[in-house]
Write a protein that holds these residues in place. Structure first.
Motif, PDB file in Angstrom:
ATOM      1  N   UNK B 129       5.495   9.162 -12.463  1.00  0.00           N
ATOM      2  CA  UNK B 129       5.606   8.960 -11.015  1.00  0.00           C
ATOM      3  C   UNK B 129       5.384   7.508 -10.597  1.00  0.00           C
ATOM      4  N   UNK B 130       5.074   6.654 -11.566  1.00  0.00           N
ATOM      5  CA  UNK B 130       4.727   5.268 -11.182  1.00  0.00           C
ATOM      6  C   UNK B 130       5.696   4.244 -11.755  1.00  0.00           C
ATOM      7  N   UNK B 131       6.888   4.697 -12.100  1.00  0.00           N
ATOM      8  CA  UNK B 131       7.837   3.787 -12.759  1.00  0.00           C
ATOM      9  C   UNK B 131       8.189   2.566 -11.910  1.00  0.00           C
ATOM     10  N   UNK B 132       8.164   2.744 -10.594  1.00  0.00           N
ATOM     11  CA  UNK B 132       8.575   1.632  -9.724  1.00  0.00           C
ATOM     12  C   UNK B 132       7.401   0.769  -9.259  1.00  0.00           C
ATOM     13  N   UNK B 133       6.208   1.123  -9.713  1.00  0.00           N
ATOM     14  CA  UNK B 133       5.024   0.356  -9.288  1.00  0.00           C
ATOM     15  C   UNK B 133       4.942  -0.974 -10.038  1.00  0.00           C
ATOM     16  N   UNK B 134       4.344  -1.938  -9.374  1.00  0.00           N
ATOM     17  CA  UNK B 134       4.042  -3.207 -10.039  1.00  0.00           C
ATOM     18  C   UNK B 134       2.657  -3.065 -10.684  1.00  0.00           C
ATOM     19  N   UNK B 135       2.354  -3.844 -11.734  1.00  0.00           N
ATOM     20  CA  UNK B 135       1.046  -3.714 -12.397  1.00  0.00           C
ATOM     21  C   UNK B 135      -0.139  -3.794 -11.440  1.00  0.00           C
ATOM     22  N   UNK B 136      -0.042  -4.652 -10.421  1.00  0.00           N
ATOM     23  CA  UNK B 136      -1.192  -4.814  -9.518  1.00  0.00           C
ATOM     24  C   UNK B 136      -1.456  -3.547  -8.684  1.00  0.00           C
ATOM     25  N   UNK B 137      -0.481  -2.653  -8.646  1.00  0.00           N
ATOM     26  CA  UNK B 137      -0.648  -1.420  -7.878  1.00  0.00           C
ATOM     27  C   UNK B 137      -1.259  -0.297  -8.721  1.00  0.00           C
ATOM     28  N   UNK B 138      -1.593  -0.611  -9.972  1.00  0.00           N
ATOM     29  CA  UNK B 138      -2.130   0.401 -10.887  1.00  0.00           C
ATOM     30  C   UNK B 138      -3.591   0.124 -11.206  1.00  0.00           C
ATOM     31  N   UNK B 139      -4.303   1.207 -11.622  1.00  0.00           N
ATOM     32  CA  UNK B 139      -5.694   1.027 -12.062  1.00  0.00           C
ATOM     33  C   UNK B 139      -5.688   0.423 -13.467  1.00  0.00           C
ATOM     34  N   UNK B 140      -6.853   0.016 -13.948  1.00  0.00           N
ATOM     35  CA  UNK B 140      -6.952  -0.574 -15.289  1.00  0.00           C
ATOM     36  C   UNK B 140      -6.445   0.377 -16.362  1.00  0.00           C
TER      37      UNK B 140
END
Lengths: 302, 226
Positions: B129-140
């Protein structure tokens, strides 16, 4: 490389501009200012060179002919002068035309001309224009040797000054443009390096996951190329509009500066527009692309 | 396979980071490399990815002899290795999908290959579900999962994980190690995991190499305590 790969690299190069907005704006400003500086200097030097050419073109050699020549002999002399190397044009001036011209040049001297009378004291002459003023001496010597030529008058001192002026101008113009180009390349290069420096982590990661140097460098090259095209187009547009405005301003005055200087005016904007715009956009794109591409070099040694 | 033969790495400042190390990690093996800070773990990793050359000795990775490998050919070695780093090393300007796909794009893979493999790798780490997210939008933890997906997408023979749990909470750390273990067991991928967290090593057990002051002081198997 597959078309999809090329497509990815081109898209990546263009999207880099968007992702690095601040540095892209800085690069755009530096490139535009540099190109404007070079462009304005180039156009100024180009026009100055043309004006010197205009002044040169107005200088004539006057060949006075001996008295009592028949029409055939006069015509033969004219043909002989035309056949001399480096002669651009030959125009016959009768003694009456020559005298009328002198009368016109010296106003308020009716008494003097009343004393001389209506008969022209001047001989018939040919007005000769020379192609290359720096090589005028051999032409003058050849004309002097033609039988029936009484005297050759040429403003050799002034021509000497003009020739030296053009020589010095060529050297100065080349030096100024070369210096400007070097300064601009250094400034653009520093900006590109700063922009690449901000992405050194990204380059290192790309290297670590197996990207070749070319694969990393091409998007930077595309980015530089695009920035160069945009800045080149923008600076070309500003230069063209400004040049057109200056040309209109100077050529629509009642007593133009050009008339006072005895020159024809600025090079018409339409004549130089296409090559100038092409050179600015092409040059800007090329310099920017090469400099940006080369700036990645030190980070590729991972 | 990874083979180090009498390898010494001495830096210009005179510090010897690895001292006469000989080590073999066979194909399909899972090996923990453990040691305190300054033991030589990072130097070992930098050596294996051809970032630094050995001062003496020989290093073989996936059939490449690194002392003979030219810089211009280093990409061939790196394409045969998958990396998972402590600081994730994701490209900030790329989405999750693009970060994972980048490895395949480097190898000039076809669009079809990219479209098939990238979603599979992302699904495997549970980030569909997070394929379009940028790294900064993800948790560690999510970022480390993306790094894991990137490491496996090209089916590498070897995965090197350098302190992959260093920035993660214990639960996420366990998940990451389980992912690595699972890959090793299911796909027979060789895994070298560097860590200073002994409790994880003791929990999972298996081949463990302990470095101290640049020397191998232990090389053997630990029984899992999990």
């Amino acid at each position: 490389m597959r078309i999809s790969g090329v497509n990815f690299l081109v898209k990546r190069g263009i999207s880099n501009i968007k992702h690095n907005r601040v540095m892209s704006l800085a690069s755009f400003c530096v490139l535009t200012v540099s190109m404007l500086l070079i462009g304005f200097t180039f156009l100024f030097l180009l026009n100055l060179n043309m004006m010197i050419g205009d002044v040169e073109a107005q200088n004539e050699v006057i060949d006075f002919l001996e008295d009592n020549l028949t029409d055939t002999q006069t015509e033969m002399i004219g043909q002989s002068i035309s056949s001399v190397q480096n002669v651009a044009s030959v125009t016959f001036y009768s003694k009456e035309q020559g005298f009328a011209e002198i009368r016109g040049r010296i106003p308020n001297s009716e008494e003097l001309f009343d004393y001389i009378g209506d008969d022209s004291p001047l001989p018939d002459s040919y007005r000769v224009k020379i192609h290359d003023l720096s090589e005028i001496s051999p032409a003058l010597m050849a004309i002097n040797r033609i039988e029936g030529v009484y005297q050759v008058q040429a403003p050799t001192d002034f021509i000497g000054i003009l020739t030296s002026l053009r020589g010095a101008f060529t050297v100065i113009a080349a030096a100024v443009l070369a210096a400007l180009l070097i300064v601009c390349i250094i400034v653009v290069s520093n900006t590109a390096r700063a922009s690449v420096d901000m992405r050194k982590r990204e380059i290192t990661i790309m290297k670590l996951v197996g990207a070749t140097n070319e694969f990393i460098r091409i998007p930077f090259f595309i980015e530089g190329l695009t920035m160069g095209l945009i800045s080149g187009g923008f600076s070309a547009a500003i230069t063209y509009i400004s040049y057109n405005a200056v040309n209109n301003l100077l050529s629509h005055s009642d007593t133009t500066l050009f008339t006072a200087l005895g020159v024809g005016g600025l090079i018409p904007p339409g004549t130089i527009a296409l090559p100038y715009i092409a050179a600015t956009i092409g040059g800007g794109a090329l310099i920017s692309a090469i400099v940006t591409g080369l700036s990645t070099h030190k980070y590729l040694k991972v | 396979m990874v083979l180090l033969k009498d390898v010494t790495v001495t830096f210009q400042n005179g510090v010897t980071a690895l001292d006469d190390v000989s080590l073999t990690v066979s194909d399909g093996e899972f090996a923990f490399i453990v040691g305190e800070s300054g033991a030589g773990k990072s130097t070992l990793i930098r050596l294996l990815i051809n970032e630094i050359p050995p001062t003496s000795g020989r290093v073989y990775v996936n059939g490449f002899e690194l002392s003979k490998l030219k810089k211009s050919r280093a990409h061939k070695l790196r394409r045969s290795i998958g990396y998972v780093f402590q600081d994730f090393k994701l490209i900030d300007s790329m989405t999750v999908y693009e970060n994972v796909a980048f490895v395949l794009r480097c190898t000039d893979a076809t669009t079809r290959t990219i479209r098939n493999r990238v979603p599979d790798a992302i699904s495997l780490v549970g980030l569909k579900d997070k394929v379009k997210c940028l790294p900064r939008e993800l948790s560690g933890g999510e970022q480390q999962r993306v790094a894991f997906a990137r490491a496996i997408v090209a089916n590498p023979k070897l995965i090197i994980a350098d302190e992959p749990t260093g920035n993660l909470d214990p639960k996420t750390s366990l998940e990451i190690i389980e992912l690595l273990k699972g890959l090793n067991e299911k796909c027979n991928t060789t895994v070298i995991m560097v860590t200073h967290e002994h409790e994880f090593v003791r929990a999972f057990g298996g081949r463990t190499v302990t470095l101290r002051d640049g020397k191998v002081v232990f090389d053997g198997f630990l029984n899992p305590s999990l």
